[in-house]
Design an enzyme around this catalytic site. Sequence first.
Site, PDB file in Angstrom:
ATOM      1  N   GLN A  34     -26.575-126.815  46.821  1.00  0.00           N
ATOM      2  CA  GLN A  34     -27.056-126.649  48.298  1.00  0.00           C
ATOM      3  C   GLN A  34     -28.343-125.765  48.308  1.00  0.00           C
ATOM      4  OE1 GLN A  34     -23.698-124.314  49.505  1.00  0.00           O
ATOM      5  NE2 GLN A  34     -23.164-125.918  51.018  1.00  0.00           N
TER       6      GLN A  34
ATOM      7  N   ARG B 252     -16.640-129.943  45.155  1.00  0.00           N
ATOM      8  CA  ARG B 252     -15.661-129.926  46.293  1.00  0.00           C
ATOM      9  C   ARG B 252     -14.880-131.299  45.823  1.00  0.00           C
ATOM     10  NH1 ARG B 252     -18.589-128.324  51.095  1.00  0.00           N
ATOM     11  NH2 ARG B 252     -19.271-126.217  50.270  1.00  0.00           N
TER      12      ARG B 252
ATOM     13  N   CYS C 242     -21.404-118.459  49.251  1.00  0.00           N
ATOM     14  CA  CYS C 242     -21.410-117.319  50.200  1.00  0.00           C
ATOM     15  C   CYS C 242     -20.705-116.056  49.850  1.00  0.00           C
ATOM     16  CB  CYS C 242     -20.725-117.544  51.615  1.00  0.00           C
ATOM     17  SG  CYS C 242     -20.468-118.970  52.152  1.00  0.00           S
TER      18      CYS C 242
ATOM     19  N   HIS D   8     -28.578-116.725  52.532  1.00  0.00           N
ATOM     20  CA  HIS D   8     -27.879-116.183  53.374  1.00  0.00           C
ATOM     21  C   HIS D   8     -28.621-114.868  53.999  1.00  0.00           C
ATOM     22  CE1 HIS D   8     -24.352-118.092  51.321  1.00  0.00           C
ATOM     23  NE2 HIS D   8     -24.061-118.228  52.471  1.00  0.00           N
TER      24      HIS D   8
ATOM     25  N   LYS E 235     -22.332-122.754  64.751  1.00  0.00           N
ATOM     26  CA  LYS E 235     -23.280-123.075  63.996  1.00  0.00           C
ATOM     27  C   LYS E 235     -24.227-124.388  64.677  1.00  0.00           C
ATOM     28  CE  LYS E 235     -20.706-126.538  61.284  1.00  0.00           C
ATOM     29  NZ  LYS E 235     -20.757-127.502  60.588  1.00  0.00           N
TER      30      LYS E 235
ATOM     31  N   HIS F 106     -25.623-117.976  57.596  1.00  0.00           N
ATOM     32  CA  HIS F 106     -25.505-118.833  56.388  1.00  0.00           C
ATOM     33  C   HIS F 106     -26.482-120.057  56.830  1.00  0.00           C
ATOM     34  CE1 HIS F 106     -21.273-117.828  55.146  1.00  0.00           C
ATOM     35  NE2 HIS F 106     -21.428-116.879  56.767  1.00  0.00           N
TER      36      HIS F 106
ATOM     37  N   ASP G  54     -29.342-123.058  49.443  1.00  0.00           N
ATOM     38  CA  ASP G  54     -28.397-122.172  50.391  1.00  0.00           C
ATOM     39  C   ASP G  54     -29.037-121.016  50.529  1.00  0.00           C
ATOM     40  OD1 ASP G  54     -26.151-121.588  51.616  1.00  0.00           O
ATOM     41  OD2 ASP G  54     -24.827-121.346  50.150  1.00  0.00           O
TER      42      ASP G  54
END
Length: 579
Positions: free
Chosen positions: A318, A300, A271, A322, A405, A451, A320
Amino acid sequence: MTPLQQLRHSTAHVLATAVLRLYPDTRLDIGPPIANGFYYDFDSTHRFSTEDFAAIEKEMSNIIAEDQPFTRREVTRQEATDLFTTLHQPFKISRLADIPEGEPISLYTNGDFTDLCAGTHLESTGKITAFKLTSVSGSYHRGDATQAMLQRIYGTAFPTQAELDQHLINLELAAQRDHRKIGQQLKLFTVLSGIGSGLPLLLPKGAIIRQQLEKLITDKLFEYGYESLYSPHIGSIDLYKTSGHYPYYAESMYEPINIEERQFLLKPMNCPMHIQAYTNEPRSYRDLPQRYAEFGTVYRMEQSGELNGLTRVRGFTQDDGHIFCTPDQLKDEFKSCLQLVQEVMAIFDLKTECRVSLRDPENKSKYAGEDHLWEPAEKCIQQVVDELQLTHTIGLGEAAFYGPKLDFMALDALGRSWQLGTIQVDFSLPERFQLEYTGTDNQPHRPVMIHRAVFGSIERFMGLLIEHFAGDFPTWIAPEQLRIIPITDAQLPAADDLLAQCKKLRIRATIDTQPDKMGAKIRRAQLDKIPLMAVLGKREVESNQVAIRSRKNGDEGPTAIPNFLERISNESRFTSHPV
Ligand SMILES: [Zn+2]
Ligand SMILES: [Zn+2]
């Protein structure tokens, strides 16, 4: 506890009772109920294996036959300390310290076994009807690798033998589909100690599956108006301090890296990187929504005991995205994210479930951002699920730290639920990073962020697909789509020619050139789970045909080569998979 949890937790007490009878020097940690059963953590000079289970289960059956009542008594901290000192149970004394001053300290006794426990339990051991020990693994006291290494025995219990039997059948089916096993058989991926635990290496065939997933998403990103970014794998710690990921996520991040007196983090989240792309130029309302996407690898911290194949790893990618938009655009953007997830899951024939994850109203301090930022975000999600009449559950306390979310879970072929991606509404990070756009009034305004990820982790999604399809991938995703089988060496030139045509059409094919009989070659292709086989004999070559065998339908007879190539090309398109 629910009645089922109570049953399972009581069975955990019976397991501990039996283990102490058989291995009296064993020290006990804790034995809670879990999703499909229970476990108990032991520290013992005996190294437990599944070979011990018959003897332990026999002793458990004796304890159940003895029908020992579970009796509760409250004691003082000192009494509890004295008791567990006498019993040589240091972990119980360590757990005792977790109970806040002023709260009751309760002991539960069945027969000659006493446990430190808040409860609750069945009336007596005799109420347990159907149980089974299932596996044993390593664990750490408090899940902390610097603490004592323990042995965890897992088991399960059900109200009836029939339910237990069905559960054991399901476990067997799940074991056959285990992605670690199939991944090794089909040479999709490997986890090597030379690289490190939790860091899987995708082998060429697994790499093809990942590329197919990325192609599918890339295609959808174009349709949905995203632009791609590639962000670096490390970035200044200040980004994550501003975002609040640090310290909120400090426990799941790796230690900072020092470079020329500045601290950097191995990227735990994409992000803040995408936010930097947003702030890289001035924005007007005309530029919004701005949608960024990236296959972003993040790292992680995971305990070694938690690691599992592709599904629990220390670095994952991910899919991912945004979206930066005006508050007016939020609802439509949220809806289009939802549609994207649903379209993609339909391609895999996966049923999904949704959960609206909100703040824990009792513990708002866990989250970043004020009420006035959370309320419109929670309202937006609620409105969208209501308008689309989306069946969903509510998860109080499941929100991300910066916003509520919508979480997606996929149900696989065995009906098991897998966590997928999420769509999160975020008014908080735009505030923290002071994001702006110029509105129609020529004044600065704050955008809203969404997100979103479809698969969530591509690695975990691959694990799901391997187990969902049991390695029998649809043609579009199969690493090897076609095996060409010449019956004798005389058909090798024709096989080479067919392979060349496949290459031109980007069909992933190989020729079985082993000097085996046709039957053996077909069996080999079946073991390799190849969706289609093209058998070439003398007759087929003379008539420019192939004899098709598919994994699904078996022998499909001869077809002209151009027709066959057209069919396999169609099956190779992910959009052609039944939706
Ligand atoms: Zn208990
Ligand atoms: Zn994000």
